[in-house]
Design a protein around this motif. Sequence first.
Motif, PDB file in Angstrom:
ATOM      1  N   ASP A 187     -20.554  31.306  53.980  1.00  0.00           N
ATOM      2  CA  ASP A 187     -19.403  31.175  53.086  1.00  0.00           C
ATOM      3  C   ASP A 187     -18.376  30.308  53.816  1.00  0.00           C
ATOM      4  OD1 ASP A 187     -17.525  32.743  54.638  1.00  0.00           O
ATOM      5  OD2 ASP A 187     -18.648  34.504  53.983  1.00  0.00           O
ATOM      6  N   HIS A 188     -17.253  30.083  53.163  1.00  0.00           N
ATOM      7  CA  HIS A 188     -16.255  29.225  53.793  1.00  0.00           C
ATOM      8  C   HIS A 188     -15.052  30.056  54.217  1.00  0.00           C
ATOM      9  CE1 HIS A 188     -16.253  28.993  49.365  1.00  0.00           C
ATOM     10  NE2 HIS A 188     -14.996  29.288  49.493  1.00  0.00           N
ATOM     11  N   GLY A 189     -15.346  31.258  54.684  1.00  0.00           N
ATOM     12  CA  GLY A 189     -14.296  32.075  55.280  1.00  0.00           C
ATOM     13  C   GLY A 189     -13.679  33.097  54.353  1.00  0.00           C
ATOM     14  N   ASP A 190     -14.125  33.125  53.069  1.00  0.00           N
ATOM     15  CA  ASP A 190     -13.530  34.106  52.165  1.00  0.00           C
ATOM     16  C   ASP A 190     -14.563  35.065  51.566  1.00  0.00           C
ATOM     17  OD1 ASP A 190     -14.811  32.574  50.270  1.00  0.00           O
ATOM     18  OD2 ASP A 190     -12.984  31.680  49.444  1.00  0.00           O
ATOM     19  N   GLY A 191     -15.782  35.015  52.113  1.00  0.00           N
ATOM     20  CA  GLY A 191     -16.802  35.957  51.645  1.00  0.00           C
ATOM     21  C   GLY A 191     -17.423  35.610  50.302  1.00  0.00           C
ATOM     22  N   SER A 192     -17.094  34.467  49.740  1.00  0.00           N
ATOM     23  CA  SER A 192     -17.671  34.057  48.458  1.00  0.00           C
ATOM     24  C   SER A 192     -18.284  32.668  48.556  1.00  0.00           C
ATOM     25  CB  SER A 192     -16.596  34.041  47.369  1.00  0.00           C
ATOM     26  OG  SER A 192     -15.972  35.282  47.279  1.00  0.00           O
ATOM     27  N   PRO A 193     -19.510  32.597  49.113  1.00  0.00           N
ATOM     28  CA  PRO A 193     -20.127  31.268  49.257  1.00  0.00           C
ATOM     29  C   PRO A 193     -20.451  30.666  47.895  1.00  0.00           C
ATOM     30  CG  PRO A 193     -21.727  33.004  49.724  1.00  0.00           C
ATOM     31  CD  PRO A 193     -20.392  33.681  49.532  1.00  0.00           C
ATOM     32  N   ALA A 202     -16.078  26.971  40.983  1.00  0.00           N
ATOM     33  CA  ALA A 202     -14.835  27.061  41.754  1.00  0.00           C
ATOM     34  C   ALA A 202     -14.338  28.495  41.701  1.00  0.00           C
ATOM     35  CB  ALA A 202     -13.787  26.131  41.135  1.00  0.00           C
ATOM     36  N   HIS A 203     -13.419  28.832  42.567  1.00  0.00           N
ATOM     37  CA  HIS A 203     -12.724  30.107  42.449  1.00  0.00           C
ATOM     38  C   HIS A 203     -11.310  29.954  42.996  1.00  0.00           C
ATOM     39  CE1 HIS A 203     -15.255  30.907  46.262  1.00  0.00           C
ATOM     40  NE2 HIS A 203     -14.064  30.546  46.673  1.00  0.00           N
ATOM     41  N   ALA A 204     -10.483  30.942  42.695  1.00  0.00           N
ATOM     42  CA  ALA A 204      -9.078  30.850  43.105  1.00  0.00           C
ATOM     43  C   ALA A 204      -8.572  32.233  43.454  1.00  0.00           C
ATOM     44  CB  ALA A 204      -8.252  30.251  41.976  1.00  0.00           C
ATOM     45  N   PHE A 205      -7.456  32.272  44.135  1.00  0.00           N
ATOM     46  CA  PHE A 205      -6.868  33.553  44.546  1.00  0.00           C
ATOM     47  C   PHE A 205      -5.509  33.730  43.882  1.00  0.00           C
ATOM     48  CE2 PHE A 205      -9.998  32.276  47.550  1.00  0.00           C
ATOM     49  CZ  PHE A 205     -10.672  33.453  47.865  1.00  0.00           C
ATOM     50  N   LEU A 206      -5.208  34.975  43.547  1.00  0.00           N
ATOM     51  CA  LEU A 206      -3.949  35.275  42.877  1.00  0.00           C
ATOM     52  C   LEU A 206      -2.764  34.927  43.764  1.00  0.00           C
ATOM     53  CD1 LEU A 206      -4.791  38.747  41.350  1.00  0.00           C
ATOM     54  CD2 LEU A 206      -4.475  36.583  40.149  1.00  0.00           C
ATOM     55  N   VAL A 215      -7.144  27.487  45.974  1.00  0.00           N
ATOM     56  CA  VAL A 215      -8.172  27.112  44.995  1.00  0.00           C
ATOM     57  C   VAL A 215      -9.298  26.385  45.723  1.00  0.00           C
ATOM     58  CG1 VAL A 215      -8.655  25.729  42.953  1.00  0.00           C
ATOM     59  CG2 VAL A 215      -6.478  26.941  43.121  1.00  0.00           C
ATOM     60  N   HIS A 216     -10.538  26.889  45.538  1.00  0.00           N
ATOM     61  CA  HIS A 216     -11.699  26.293  46.190  1.00  0.00           C
ATOM     62  C   HIS A 216     -12.671  25.739  45.158  1.00  0.00           C
ATOM     63  CE1 HIS A 216     -10.946  29.322  49.701  1.00  0.00           C
ATOM     64  NE2 HIS A 216     -10.053  28.351  49.667  1.00  0.00           N
ATOM     65  N   PHE A 217     -13.123  24.519  45.375  1.00  0.00           N
ATOM     66  CA  PHE A 217     -14.116  23.903  44.488  1.00  0.00           C
ATOM     67  C   PHE A 217     -15.431  23.738  45.242  1.00  0.00           C
ATOM     68  CE2 PHE A 217      -9.986  22.424  42.988  1.00  0.00           C
ATOM     69  CZ  PHE A 217     -10.092  22.614  41.611  1.00  0.00           C
TER      70      PHE A 217
HETATM   71 ZN    ZN Z   1     -13.594  30.195  48.532  1.00  0.00          ZN
END
Ligand code: ZN
Length: 499
Positions: A187-193, A202-206, A215-217
Amino acid sequence: MNLLCMTFLTLMKLHQSPAGASPLRIPAAPPQPPAGPSEADQKFAEEYLHLFYGYQPKPDRRKRAAASRDDSDQTMGFCHKVKKMQRFFGLTPDGKLSEETLTVMKKPRCGLSDVEPYGGAVRWRKRTISYRIAGENLPFPASRTHKAVRRALKLWSSVSLIRFRRREAKEADVSIAFFSGAVFSADHGDGSPFSGKGGALAHAFLPGLGIGGDVHFDSEEEWTLNSTGISLPVVAAHEFGHALGLSHSPDPGSIMYPAYNFAPSLELSFDDVKSIQHLYGENPNFHLQSLKSPPPKTPDKCDPDLSFDAVTELQQEVVFFKDRFMWRKHPSFVETRITLISSLWSDSVPSHLDAVYENVEKNVILFFKGDQYWKVQHLILQEGFPRNISDLGFPSRIKSVDAALHFRNDRYTVFFTGHECWRYNELRAVMEGSPMLIEQQWLEIPFPLDAAVFYEGFVNFFKGNKQYKYDFGQNRIVSVSRANDLMDCEMGKSNKHIS
Ligand SMILES: [Zn+2]
Ligand SMILES: [Zn+2]
């Protein structure tokens, strides 16, 4: 695995009243015994439901040791989650891993859950938000990437009191980054590869400190700035919604709908605007702007003025089309839920259709818009389509059709166009003779029509917000009601039998 779901469905079928008992129609061919999902699809679905619907499979060893009751519990849990997902996406909520359900699951989407309680209460406590774009893995040169990001941010700032300011420094409220997918499945450090191409885009954090608002793409997607591939501005607009505190919306017209869907104009829906203004207040410029061009509202099935573009039978269901949306009415389920046409048929079928019908015998669905028609089988557009409707035998003066009515047992289809109707022989694949006048063939039916469909032994014609129930045997209208009479609206909302 989903044996219980299937048993349940079979029971429901047994208790069902016989389908539309028109003397003109043969009963639909008995459904093929379902082959069931492959092991890979079953695994994929479990993973999907785990990620997006909180499904918790029991550990294998416990399952093996446990009695069969435990297995049933697990199956029920799985079915329950399948149904939840189906309801969210406007599919028939039968808990079965059908071809359709798997198709929708496999569509590219946002990496955030559809059910976890987040958003709403979480927001930035300031009006100016800083953002930065990390320089690695950019899909386009930095200036073009930045332009796409700015376009997406502007959607939100133009309607609310939030402002964005770019920062070159390492720290910003919203850190935007592109990460490569499953290289060594790290993963890239947030546990969601990310999973590589497709799946989560993509995903994002509140909003919050540290990773909050980031925001990660997935850099392995085929990012574009237009309608081919995956549009970066569209996905960015969705993810920034999360970064500002919004959660997923089951409204398919909302930019916060979790499945990727490309609309020709990048804009917030009426509900998106209301949600963001609820968090951050209304931009005074928006009020003036919205008088000129109000944000689009998703059609409401209970709107007394609702009209349809097309209506068709689809296996046991009746499907109502409007703009880029559709509602599906299944005889075993009371609710009719809205979904996108593209959620089932991708972008192979256009929006704003003129007519649709299903040829059950050939197991194809035909979609009409303007002088073109599309033929789809097993959710896949057939080769060589769209084609010109002149291929069916229409003369060149016919530029479009208004409605299509398919007679399953007699194997022909009637096309309505203007004040004429044409009879197409499905067996011989030819147009029969010359057109007839609607006023002579279908007494008192208004034209041009919007749609026509068989329902419970009658032909239902649609024009504007009205529906005309026609008795084919007696050759007369038996009742007139609201066009949305077959939707599950509360009594009183739809004015039944107004004449
Ligand atoms: Zn991420
Ligand atoms: Zn999302």
